[in-house]
Scaffold this motif. Sequence first.
Motif, PDB file in Angstrom:
ATOM      1  N   UNK A  94      -6.940  -4.677  -6.393  1.00 36.81           N
ATOM      2  CA  UNK A  94      -5.537  -4.716  -5.948  1.00 36.81           C
ATOM      3  C   UNK A  94      -4.797  -3.459  -6.393  1.00 36.81           C
ATOM      4  N   UNK A  95      -5.105  -2.981  -7.594  1.00 39.72           N
ATOM      5  CA  UNK A  95      -4.426  -1.801  -8.127  1.00 39.72           C
ATOM      6  C   UNK A  95      -4.778  -0.545  -7.337  1.00 39.72           C
ATOM      7  N   UNK A  96      -5.977  -0.505  -6.790  1.00 38.96           N
ATOM      8  CA  UNK A  96      -6.405   0.671  -6.033  1.00 38.96           C
ATOM      9  C   UNK A  96      -5.608   0.862  -4.744  1.00 38.96           C
ATOM     10  N   UNK A  97      -5.063  -0.199  -4.190  1.00 39.40           N
ATOM     11  CA  UNK A  97      -4.400  -0.122  -2.884  1.00 39.40           C
ATOM     12  C   UNK A  97      -3.202   0.829  -2.894  1.00 39.40           C
ATOM     13  N   UNK A  98      -2.210   0.645  -3.772  1.00 41.41           N
ATOM     14  CA  UNK A  98      -1.075   1.574  -3.730  1.00 41.41           C
ATOM     15  C   UNK A  98      -1.330   2.887  -4.474  1.00 41.41           C
ATOM     16  N   UNK A  99      -2.363   2.930  -5.311  1.00 45.24           N
ATOM     17  CA  UNK A  99      -2.634   4.127  -6.105  1.00 45.24           C
ATOM     18  C   UNK A  99      -3.559   5.076  -5.342  1.00 45.24           C
TER      19      UNK A  99
ATOM     20  N   UNK B 152       0.806  -1.217   0.000  1.00 46.21           N
ATOM     21  CA  UNK B 152       0.000   0.000   0.000  1.00 46.21           C
ATOM     22  C   UNK B 152       0.845   1.277   0.000  1.00 46.21           C
ATOM     23  N   UNK B 153       2.073   1.183   0.469  1.00 49.22           N
ATOM     24  CA  UNK B 153       2.937   2.358   0.557  1.00 49.22           C
ATOM     25  C   UNK B 153       3.964   2.427  -0.575  1.00 49.22           C
ATOM     26  N   UNK B 154       3.774   1.657  -1.631  1.00 46.99           N
ATOM     27  CA  UNK B 154       4.817   1.574  -2.659  1.00 46.99           C
ATOM     28  C   UNK B 154       5.096   2.911  -3.347  1.00 46.99           C
TER      29      UNK B 154
ATOM     30  N   UNK C 123       2.068   5.310 -15.660  1.00 50.12           N
ATOM     31  CA  UNK C 123       3.362   4.711 -15.328  1.00 50.12           C
ATOM     32  C   UNK C 123       3.293   3.901 -14.043  1.00 50.12           C
ATOM     33  N   UNK C 124       2.544   4.415 -13.068  1.00 45.06           N
ATOM     34  CA  UNK C 124       2.390   3.702 -11.798  1.00 45.06           C
ATOM     35  C   UNK C 124       1.584   2.422 -11.986  1.00 45.06           C
ATOM     36  N   UNK C 125       0.568   2.468 -12.844  1.00 49.88           N
ATOM     37  CA  UNK C 125      -0.225   1.268 -13.117  1.00 49.88           C
ATOM     38  C   UNK C 125       0.658   0.202 -13.753  1.00 49.88           C
ATOM     39  N   UNK C 126       1.475   0.600 -14.716  1.00 51.78           N
ATOM     40  CA  UNK C 126       2.372  -0.358 -15.361  1.00 51.78           C
ATOM     41  C   UNK C 126       3.342  -0.963 -14.343  1.00 51.78           C
ATOM     42  N   UNK C 127       3.835  -0.148 -13.434  1.00 53.97           N
ATOM     43  CA  UNK C 127       4.728  -0.644 -12.392  1.00 53.97           C
ATOM     44  C   UNK C 127       4.012  -1.655 -11.495  1.00 53.97           C
ATOM     45  N   UNK C 128       2.766  -1.386 -11.164  1.00 59.24           N
ATOM     46  CA  UNK C 128       1.982  -2.314 -10.331  1.00 59.24           C
ATOM     47  C   UNK C 128       1.801  -3.667 -11.013  1.00 59.24           C
TER      48      UNK C 128
END
Length: 127
Positions: free
Chosen positions: A43-48, A7-9, A28-33
């Motif tokens: 799952x994608x919503x957690x760090x974003x 969550x803190x990525x 870019x963050x989505x691609x990294x996830x």
Amino acid sequence: MTEPLDPAMFDGCSDIDLPIRFRNKWMGKILLCLEDGRRRYSELQIPLKGITPKVLAESLRALERDGMITRIAYPGMPPRVEYELTELGRSLREPREVWCKWVDAHVHELLRARMEAEGDLRDLNAS
């Protein structure tokens, strides 16, 4: 099965708009996830943190349209959807790493230039 996303990525990342980015600041963050494998929308919503469901959905659709990710839908109730990088999406890893190193090396210069430009704009508005 892939490990859960941290969550803190992105907590240490600056939220400034960078000079080079994919269509929006989230792509870019989505691609990294998705680098470590398939992920569900939730799952994608957690760090974003801060991304709205609408913007996440639009970003995922745009990345799919551009061939960067695939959307895998599974039947069932409720239906389950996962997203995964394509070969094209994975090919961005090396350029992204170079870009991130460049940003790290020049972030202070970028911020200083923006502050100077904003100061100039304020001076013009005061006239």
